[in-house]
Design an enzyme around this catalytic site. Structure first.
Site, short mmCIF file in Angstrom:
data_model
loop_
_atom_site.label_atom_id
_atom_site.label_comp_id
_atom_site.label_asym_id
_atom_site.label_seq_id
_atom_site.Cartn_x
_atom_site.Cartn_y
_atom_site.Cartn_z
N SER A 7 0.84 -1.28 -0.16
CA SER A 7 -0.05 0.06 -0.05
C SER A 7 1.10 1.31 0.13
O SER A 7 1.94 1.25 0.21
CB SER A 7 -0.74 0.08 1.24
OG SER A 7 -1.49 1.26 1.66
N TYR A 28 -2.86 -0.91 9.97
CA TYR A 28 -2.87 -0.90 8.43
C TYR A 28 -1.40 -0.72 8.20
O TYR A 28 -0.78 -1.49 7.17
CB TYR A 28 -4.04 -0.22 7.75
CG TYR A 28 -3.91 -0.40 6.24
CD1 TYR A 28 -4.87 -1.65 5.75
CD2 TYR A 28 -3.47 0.12 5.25
CE1 TYR A 28 -4.95 -1.92 4.51
CE2 TYR A 28 -3.63 -0.20 3.88
CZ TYR A 28 -4.49 -1.02 3.51
OH TYR A 28 -4.48 -1.30 2.20
#
Length: 255
Positions: free
Chosen positions: A146, A159
């Site tokens: 990400s 995350y």
């Protein structure tokens, strides 16, 4: 040059392949003739994805319901894939989750859940397919990181930690398994329109800030990960390993 991107006869497992980025990658691989194993938790969405891909691309598709928190289910996924296809050439570790909260508001159970699905399962899946790929003498593993592998996010601590870990795991596996002709790379999606980021996109100030920071001046679409995934899954990338490739419309290079 066409043979460099040839995937016909290959088999790919795509975790979280029933929606979002995973489904976009499934479509890209299937379009090049790759047979697919869609591995995910939601059975109804798996069935829909399997039927759509079969109909559109005329490839073989197996759907497997799996909880990525359960190691025995991941091992069973690999066993079912081998029973059906007798080979696994490509693994795409895409399954992921996240919670939008400030660090001080996380419950420990929420932290553990995110790290388990986003990072622990990547290791377990990769380890599970390694013997198959080693015996075959080749393999491709693509891990989905990400932008949060690079940047911090005030409400995405778990995350971001998990996705940063994905990049470091990618490098370690790449070094360890290069002698076995297994290439391990990561894709770092920018802001892509998926169900996972709806909670961000629906906040007007966040949406505006993301678009302003992205030189392409828009959000990305799930299918736009397909080209990079095909490259990393194909013979064209046989001398590429340990990389983390942003697919982000320029977000990561914007000052």
């Amino acid at each position: 040059m066409e043979n460099m991107f040839e995937l016909k006869g290959k088999v790919a497992i795509v975790t979280g392949g029933n929606g979002g980025i995973g489904k976009g990658i499934v479509r890209g691989l299937a379009a090049l003739g790759c047979d697919i194993v869609v591995a995910a938790r939601n059975k109804a969405k798996i069935d829909t994805a399997v039927n759509e891909v079969k109909k559109e691309f005329n490839v073989k598709v197996l759907g497997v319901q799996v909880d990525m928190n359960r190691e025995e289910q991941i091992k069973a996924l690999v066993a079912k894939s081998m029973d059906r296809f007798n080979r696994i050439d490509i693994l795409v570790n895409n399954a992921g989750t996240g919670i939008l909260k400030r660090p001080e508001d996380y419950e420990t159970s929420e932290w553990d859940e995110i790290l388990s699905i986003n990072l622990r399962s990547v290791f377990i899946c990769s380890k599970a397919v390694y013997p198959v790929m080693k015996q075959a003498g080749a393999g491709k593993i693509i891990n989905i990181g990400s932008m949060l592998s690079i940047f911090g996010g005030s409400e995405l601590a778990a995350y971001g930690a998990s996705k940063g870990g994905v990049v470091q795991l990618t490098k370690s596996l790449a070094v360890a398994w290069a002698p076995d002709n297994i290439q391990v790379n990561a894709l770092l999606p920018g802001w892509i329109e998926t169900d996972l980021v709806t909670q961000v996109k629906d906040v007007p100030e966040f949406d505006a800030a993301i678009i302003a920071r992205t030189p392409a001046n828009r959000w990305g679409m799930p299918d736009e990960l397909a080209g990079a995934a095909v490259f990393l899954a194909s013979p064209a990338s046989n001398f590429v390993t340990g990389t983390a490739l942003p697919v982000d419309g320029g977000y990561s290079v914007m000052v």
